[in-house]
Design a protein around this motif. Structure first.
Motif, PDB file in Angstrom:
ATOM      1  N   ILE A  73       0.778  -1.081  -0.025  1.00 42.93           N
ATOM      2  CA  ILE A  73      -0.005  -0.047  -0.179  1.00 42.93           C
ATOM      3  C   ILE A  73       0.705   1.354   0.006  1.00 42.93           C
ATOM      4  O   ILE A  73       1.987   1.234   0.893  1.00 42.93           O
ATOM      5  CB  ILE A  73      -0.987   0.063   1.074  1.00 42.93           C
ATOM      6  CG1 ILE A  73      -1.843  -1.090   1.230  1.00 42.93           C
ATOM      7  CG2 ILE A  73      -1.890   1.255   1.171  1.00 42.93           C
ATOM      8  CD1 ILE A  73      -2.736  -1.416   0.219  1.00 42.93           C
ATOM      9  N   ALA A  74       0.517   2.402  -0.930  1.00 43.69           N
ATOM     10  CA  ALA A  74       1.004   3.578  -0.877  1.00 43.69           C
ATOM     11  C   ALA A  74       1.395   3.976   0.520  1.00 43.69           C
ATOM     12  O   ALA A  74       0.764   4.058   1.429  1.00 43.69           O
ATOM     13  CB  ALA A  74       0.344   4.313  -1.893  1.00 43.69           C
ATOM     14  N   GLY A  75       2.849   4.571   0.604  1.00 43.22           N
ATOM     15  CA  GLY A  75       3.267   5.248   1.889  1.00 43.22           C
ATOM     16  C   GLY A  75       3.279   4.246   3.080  1.00 43.22           C
ATOM     17  O   GLY A  75       3.536   4.839   4.309  1.00 43.22           O
ATOM     18  N   THR A  76       3.231   2.937   2.912  1.00 43.35           N
ATOM     19  CA  THR A  76       3.568   2.267   4.205  1.00 43.35           C
ATOM     20  C   THR A  76       4.806   1.418   3.788  1.00 43.35           C
ATOM     21  O   THR A  76       5.547   1.398   2.814  1.00 43.35           O
ATOM     22  CB  THR A  76       2.481   0.895   4.084  1.00 43.35           C
ATOM     23  OG1 THR A  76       2.725   0.016   2.849  1.00 43.35           O
ATOM     24  CG2 THR A  76       1.036   1.657   4.108  1.00 43.35           C
ATOM     25  N   LYS A  77       5.322   0.631   5.225  1.00 48.24           N
ATOM     26  CA  LYS A  77       6.413   0.011   5.097  1.00 48.24           C
ATOM     27  C   LYS A  77       6.608  -1.049   4.165  1.00 48.24           C
ATOM     28  O   LYS A  77       7.743  -1.366   3.513  1.00 48.24           O
ATOM     29  CB  LYS A  77       7.171  -0.247   6.601  1.00 48.24           C
ATOM     30  CG  LYS A  77       8.244  -1.139   6.703  1.00 48.24           C
ATOM     31  CD  LYS A  77       8.487  -1.488   8.141  1.00 48.24           C
ATOM     32  CE  LYS A  77       9.840  -2.198   8.203  1.00 48.24           C
ATOM     33  NZ  LYS A  77      10.346  -2.282   9.487  1.00 48.24           N
ATOM     34  N   GLY A  78       5.279  -1.612   3.870  1.00 45.94           N
ATOM     35  CA  GLY A  78       5.147  -2.913   3.047  1.00 45.94           C
ATOM     36  C   GLY A  78       5.872  -2.638   1.643  1.00 45.94           C
ATOM     37  O   GLY A  78       6.285  -3.359   1.057  1.00 45.94           O
ATOM     38  N   ARG A  79       5.934  -1.207   1.236  1.00 47.54           N
ATOM     39  CA  ARG A  79       6.324  -1.014  -0.201  1.00 47.54           C
ATOM     40  C   ARG A  79       7.728  -0.814  -0.255  1.00 47.54           C
ATOM     41  O   ARG A  79       8.422  -0.751  -1.378  1.00 47.54           O
ATOM     42  CB  ARG A  79       5.674   0.581  -0.536  1.00 47.54           C
ATOM     43  CG  ARG A  79       4.291   0.455  -0.812  1.00 47.54           C
ATOM     44  CD  ARG A  79       4.012   0.387  -2.208  1.00 47.54           C
ATOM     45  NE  ARG A  79       4.657   1.603  -3.030  1.00 47.54           N
ATOM     46  CZ  ARG A  79       5.525   1.375  -4.290  1.00 47.54           C
ATOM     47  NH1 ARG A  79       5.467   0.183  -4.684  1.00 47.54           N
ATOM     48  NH2 ARG A  79       6.245   2.394  -4.717  1.00 47.54           N
ATOM     49  N   GLU A  80       8.574  -0.930   0.983  1.00 46.22           N
ATOM     50  CA  GLU A  80       9.886  -0.554   0.843  1.00 46.22           C
ATOM     51  C   GLU A  80      10.582  -1.835   0.443  1.00 46.22           C
ATOM     52  O   GLU A  80      10.335  -2.928   0.638  1.00 46.22           O
ATOM     53  CB  GLU A  80      10.468  -0.252   2.565  1.00 46.22           C
ATOM     54  CG  GLU A  80       9.885   1.032   2.704  1.00 46.22           C
ATOM     55  CD  GLU A  80      10.574   1.318   4.189  1.00 46.22           C
ATOM     56  OE1 GLU A  80      11.527   0.631   4.823  1.00 46.22           O
ATOM     57  OE2 GLU A  80       9.961   2.421   4.851  1.00 46.22           O
ATOM     58  N   LEU A  81      11.788  -1.559  -0.365  1.00 45.79           N
ATOM     59  CA  LEU A  81      12.636  -2.584  -0.729  1.00 45.79           C
ATOM     60  C   LEU A  81      13.162  -3.448   0.493  1.00 45.79           C
ATOM     61  O   LEU A  81      13.169  -2.826   1.686  1.00 45.79           O
ATOM     62  CB  LEU A  81      13.682  -2.413  -1.659  1.00 45.79           C
ATOM     63  CG  LEU A  81      13.256  -2.017  -2.829  1.00 45.79           C
ATOM     64  CD1 LEU A  81      14.311  -1.264  -3.725  1.00 45.79           C
ATOM     65  CD2 LEU A  81      12.917  -3.150  -3.718  1.00 45.79           C
ATOM     66  N   TYR A  82      13.288  -4.702   0.373  1.00 48.00           N
ATOM     67  CA  TYR A  82      13.858  -5.595   1.621  1.00 48.00           C
ATOM     68  C   TYR A  82      15.245  -5.597   1.876  1.00 48.00           C
ATOM     69  O   TYR A  82      16.060  -6.054   0.676  1.00 48.00           O
ATOM     70  CB  TYR A  82      13.046  -6.767   1.629  1.00 48.00           C
ATOM     71  CG  TYR A  82      13.394  -7.804   2.746  1.00 48.00           C
ATOM     72  CD1 TYR A  82      12.693  -7.623   3.823  1.00 48.00           C
ATOM     73  CD2 TYR A  82      14.540  -8.906   2.689  1.00 48.00           C
ATOM     74  CE1 TYR A  82      12.714  -8.398   4.884  1.00 48.00           C
ATOM     75  CE2 TYR A  82      14.430  -9.476   3.620  1.00 48.00           C
ATOM     76  CZ  TYR A  82      13.737  -9.654   4.655  1.00 48.00           C
ATOM     77  OH  TYR A  82      14.043 -10.257   5.903  1.00 48.00           O
ATOM     78  N   GLY A  83      15.840  -5.675   3.024  1.00 42.46           N
ATOM     79  CA  GLY A  83      17.123  -6.125   3.270  1.00 42.46           C
ATOM     80  C   GLY A  83      18.252  -5.413   2.394  1.00 42.46           C
ATOM     81  O   GLY A  83      18.405  -4.240   2.357  1.00 42.46           O
ATOM     82  N   SER A  84      19.208  -6.056   2.226  1.00 40.58           N
ATOM     83  CA  SER A  84      20.441  -5.607   1.528  1.00 40.58           C
ATOM     84  C   SER A  84      20.119  -4.986  -0.187  1.00 40.58           C
ATOM     85  O   SER A  84      20.659  -4.181  -0.407  1.00 40.58           O
ATOM     86  CB  SER A  84      21.482  -6.759   1.389  1.00 40.58           C
ATOM     87  OG  SER A  84      20.851  -7.804   0.378  1.00 40.58           O
TER      88      SER A  84
END
Length: 180
Positions: A73-84
């Protein structure tokens, strides 16, 4: 032959233990492999693309809202790339292509094909998640657009092991992809 590494949906919601639609351990297990490939492609001056799923909360019109729980969902942590992978993106963000996608395929409704052709890309290397959903649909569109396709088996994952294995076979037998 110019190649592009397309990193598909390697985001928090798809990979982290508490992600909204997570692959969990299978997705986490490919992190270092994806990171290594990103580094290799950057060093070889090949194209690196980050294509990330984007949804709007409570969107009644998006077909996925009937199939999956809300995710990316736009604007949430879930949209961030993961880890390295996130760390590498931050390091190299000025020399990679990054865009949002709203459908399974990285080509659907985007200018990805134009961006790749401008750079002389003839082969796509697809990595990320989910093998049997977004990787699969991107691979089918790649095939239909005439790209040579490579899928590093060690850099794709799904929350559905049966679907993952089926997709790997389909890439090879129906799309002529190289599975490495």
């Amino acid at each position: 032959m110019k190649k592009a590494l397309i990193v598909i949906d390697y985001t928090y919601d798809f990979v982290a233990d508490d992600g909204k639609l997570t692959c969990g351990k299978p997705g986490q297990a490919i992190e270092n492999n994806i990171s290594t490939l990103i580094e290799q492609f950057i060093q070889q001056n090949d194209v690196v693309v980050f294509a990330n799923d984007l949804h709007v909360e409570n969107d009644p019109y998006h077909p996925e809202s009937k199939l999956f729980p809300p995710h990316n969902i736009a604007g949430t942590k879930g949209r961030e790339l993961y880890g390295s992978v996130k760390d590498l993106y931050v390091t190299y963000k000025d020399c990679v292509i990054s865009f949002d996608k709203t459908r399974y395929s990285a080509f659907a409704g985007t200018n990805l094909d134009i961006l790749l052709r401008e750079r002389g890309v003839e082969e796509v290397v697809l990595v990320g998640v989910c093998t049997d959903i977004c990787i699969l649909h991107t691979a089918v569109d790649s095939y239909n657009l005439g790209y040579k396709i490579t899928i590093p088996e060690y850099a794709v994952a799904s929350f559905n092991e049966i679907g993952h294995k089926w997709a790997l076979g389909h890439f090879k037998s129906c799309l002529g992809a190289s599975i490495i």
